[in-house]
Design a protein around this motif. Structure first.
Motif, PDB file in Angstrom:
ATOM      1  N   MET A 156       1.155  -0.878  -0.355  1.00 59.22           N
ATOM      2  CA  MET A 156      -0.043  -0.166   0.142  1.00 59.22           C
ATOM      3  C   MET A 156       0.955   1.146   0.321  1.00 59.22           C
ATOM      4  O   MET A 156       0.300   1.830  -0.907  1.00 59.22           O
ATOM      5  CB  MET A 156      -0.768   0.162   1.457  1.00 59.22           C
ATOM      6  N   LYS A 212       4.031   1.230  -0.216  1.00 62.89           N
ATOM      7  CA  LYS A 212       5.012   1.114  -1.206  1.00 62.89           C
ATOM      8  C   LYS A 212       4.576   2.090  -2.602  1.00 62.89           C
ATOM      9  O   LYS A 212       5.128   2.482  -3.317  1.00 62.89           O
ATOM     10  CB  LYS A 212       5.509  -0.335  -1.376  1.00 62.89           C
ATOM     11  N   ARG A 213       3.079   1.469  -2.837  1.00 61.73           N
ATOM     12  CA  ARG A 213       3.241   1.479  -4.473  1.00 61.73           C
ATOM     13  C   ARG A 213       2.753   2.999  -4.538  1.00 61.73           C
ATOM     14  O   ARG A 213       2.782   3.871  -5.108  1.00 61.73           O
ATOM     15  CB  ARG A 213       0.425   0.673  -4.542  1.00 61.73           C
ATOM     16  N   PHE A 214       2.219   4.148  -2.883  1.00 60.70           N
ATOM     17  CA  PHE A 214       1.944   5.129  -2.562  1.00 60.70           C
ATOM     18  C   PHE A 214       2.978   5.888  -2.750  1.00 60.70           C
ATOM     19  O   PHE A 214       3.670   6.740  -4.235  1.00 60.70           O
ATOM     20  CB  PHE A 214       1.505   5.391  -1.431  1.00 60.70           C
ATOM     21  N   ARG A 239       5.587   4.735  -4.432  1.00 58.00           N
ATOM     22  CA  ARG A 239       5.721   4.477  -6.198  1.00 58.00           C
ATOM     23  C   ARG A 239       5.011   5.500  -7.457  1.00 58.00           C
ATOM     24  O   ARG A 239       6.294   6.323  -7.955  1.00 58.00           O
ATOM     25  CB  ARG A 239       6.295   3.192  -6.602  1.00 58.00           C
ATOM     26  N   LYS A 240       4.496   5.943  -6.798  1.00 55.23           N
ATOM     27  CA  LYS A 240       3.375   6.370  -7.915  1.00 55.23           C
ATOM     28  C   LYS A 240       4.055   8.571  -7.910  1.00 55.23           C
ATOM     29  O   LYS A 240       4.144   8.615  -8.373  1.00 55.23           O
ATOM     30  CB  LYS A 240       1.546   6.464  -7.279  1.00 55.23           C
ATOM     31  N   TYR A 241       4.192   8.490  -5.987  1.00 56.81           N
ATOM     32  CA  TYR A 241       4.412  10.267  -6.552  1.00 56.81           C
ATOM     33  C   TYR A 241       5.996   9.763  -6.911  1.00 56.81           C
ATOM     34  O   TYR A 241       6.240  11.272  -7.602  1.00 56.81           O
ATOM     35  CB  TYR A 241       4.472  10.482  -4.971  1.00 56.81           C
ATOM     36  N   TRP A 242       7.109   9.498  -6.976  1.00 56.98           N
ATOM     37  CA  TRP A 242       8.356   9.077  -7.083  1.00 56.98           C
ATOM     38  C   TRP A 242       8.012   9.083  -9.083  1.00 56.98           C
ATOM     39  O   TRP A 242       8.831   9.918  -9.956  1.00 56.98           O
ATOM     40  CB  TRP A 242       8.716   7.504  -6.487  1.00 56.98           C
ATOM     41  N   SER A 243       7.650   8.803  -9.582  1.00 55.92           N
ATOM     42  CA  SER A 243       7.159   8.089 -11.122  1.00 55.92           C
ATOM     43  C   SER A 243       6.443  10.077 -11.381  1.00 55.92           C
ATOM     44  O   SER A 243       7.223  10.422 -12.251  1.00 55.92           O
ATOM     45  CB  SER A 243       6.542   7.605 -11.042  1.00 55.92           C
TER      46      SER A 243
END
Lengths: 196, 185
Positions: free
Chosen positions: A1, A3-5, A7-11
């Motif tokens: 959860m 992690k996904r968050f 990863r999304k913002y990192w991208s």
């Protein structure tokens, strides 16, 4: 959860800007920098005043009340030493280091470590020792910001002062705080302190 | 009881008479010359009783009770670090320096941070006398006796204030000297 968050913002962060020019970004970043830096330093300045120090009753009722009877509060020269004059280093890195240490003291405030006179007196020896240690380590830098050894005129000092200053102080064997403890506040139980 | 009272009354009357004789201006001093007391500074040497006019013998303050004199200037503490001679051998020596802000209480004794036996090497201050180590039964202790802890009970600073009244104290040596010169035994 999470992690996904992340990863999304990192991208998003990594994506090159589509609508902004390099110029806007540079200038904008520059301005933001100024604002943050300014804000940071303003916060530093505000917290670096005596008003801030004595805005909490622990400091107003104890160290400040005691300071008022000493020569550093009122004297013939009209020069007034404020809390930060003696307790906060002037140079930037040392100042930041002291401020970080002070953040711990804010915790103390929140949890009422010294909320009464009695608690303060119980803690005083510890608190004082920290200050002695600090001043010993920096060769009484804060005192020297106002009292410069180079410009001391021994002929205008009392005999006792001149004798000690021209020997132990001049040779660097001792520093101000070794001999001048308790010049601004009352002393804690001095049993076992060197020289007492 | 009644006799005692009579004797007392007689004494008082005599005293009053004596006083009023003193405070009346001597006959040869004219009114204009006599000094109105309010103008005399408190610190003026008071050797001779001042010639007072009627109704002025009110106070020792030098002014009427319902007036305020300007406060005298505060005297400065002598800070010469020079020992003063003692007036008699057992006199506690007076302090030849300022002691402003020196803390002497349960927590700390600033005096002893120089005058303690163990500190005199560094401070070059005179050590407290050996009597200070004795308790009241005369036993010597390792540290100063608690009854000697509060230095200012006996030792005091001196100021440059002018004495309000003269002092005719003569010490033992002056007295014996005098007696010898007079040929006494």
């Amino acid at each position: 959860m999470i992690k996904r968050f992340i990863r999304k913002y990192w991208s998003i962060l990594r994506k090159p800007p589509v609508h902004l020019s390099l110029g806007v970004l540079t200038v904008g970043g520059f301005m933001a920098g100024i604002i943050f830096w300014g804000g940071f330093n303003t916060a530093l300045e505000v917290t670096n005043t005596e008003e801030f120090c004595v805005s909490c009753h622990e400091m107003r009722d104890n160290p400040f009340a005691e300071l008022k009877t000493t020569i550093h509060y009122s004297n013939r020269s009209g020069v007034r030493a404020t809390c930060p004059d003696c307790h906060v280093p002037h140079n930037w890195t040392d100042k930041i280091a002291r401020k970080m240490a002070a953040s711990k003291e804010v915790w103390g405030k929140l949890f009422g470590t010294i909320s009464t006179r009695e608690k303060f007196l119980d803690k005083r020896r510890d608190l004082a020792e920290h200050e002695w240690e600090r001043l010993k380590a920096n060769d009484s830098l804060e005192c020297r910001n106002c009292h410069n050894f180079e410009f001391m005129d021994f002929t205008r000092q009392s005999t006792r002062a001149e004798q000690q200053h021209s020997t132990a102080l001049a040779s660097g064997e001792k520093t101000c705080i070794d001999c001048h403890k308790g010049i601004a506040h009352e002393l804690p139980d001095m049993a076992g302190v060197e020289g007492w | 009881m009644i006799y005692l009272r009579i004797v007392l009354m007689a004494l008082m009357t005599a005293l009053l008479a004596a006083c009023s004789e003193q405070s009346n201006p001597p006959a040869n001093v004219s009114q204009a010359e006599s000094v109105p007391v309010a103008e005399v500074s408190v610190l003026a040497p008071v050797e001779e009783p001042l010639p007072l006019e009627d109704g002025q013998a009110a106070t020792l303050r030098g002014a009427a009770l319902n007036t305020d004199l300007p406060a005298p200037v505060m005297a400065a503490v002598e800070n010469t670090d020079l020992k003063r001679a003692r007036q008699y051998p057992m006199q506690p020596p007076t302090i030849p320096h300022k002691i402003d802000g020196y803390q002497v209480d349960l927590n700390a004794n600033k005096c002893m941070s120089c005058h303690a036996r163990s500190r005199t090497g560094e401070s070059q201050a005179p050590m407290v006398s050996v009597t200070h180590f004795q308790d009241r039964d005369g036993n010597f202790l390792a540290e100063i006796s608690p009854r000697r802890y509060f230095c200012n009970q006996c030792h005091v600073v001196q100021t440059d204030a002018r004495p309000l009244v003269g002092n005719s104290f003569e010490d033992y040596y002056q007295l014996t000297e005098k007696a010898n010169q007079e040929g006494g035994s």
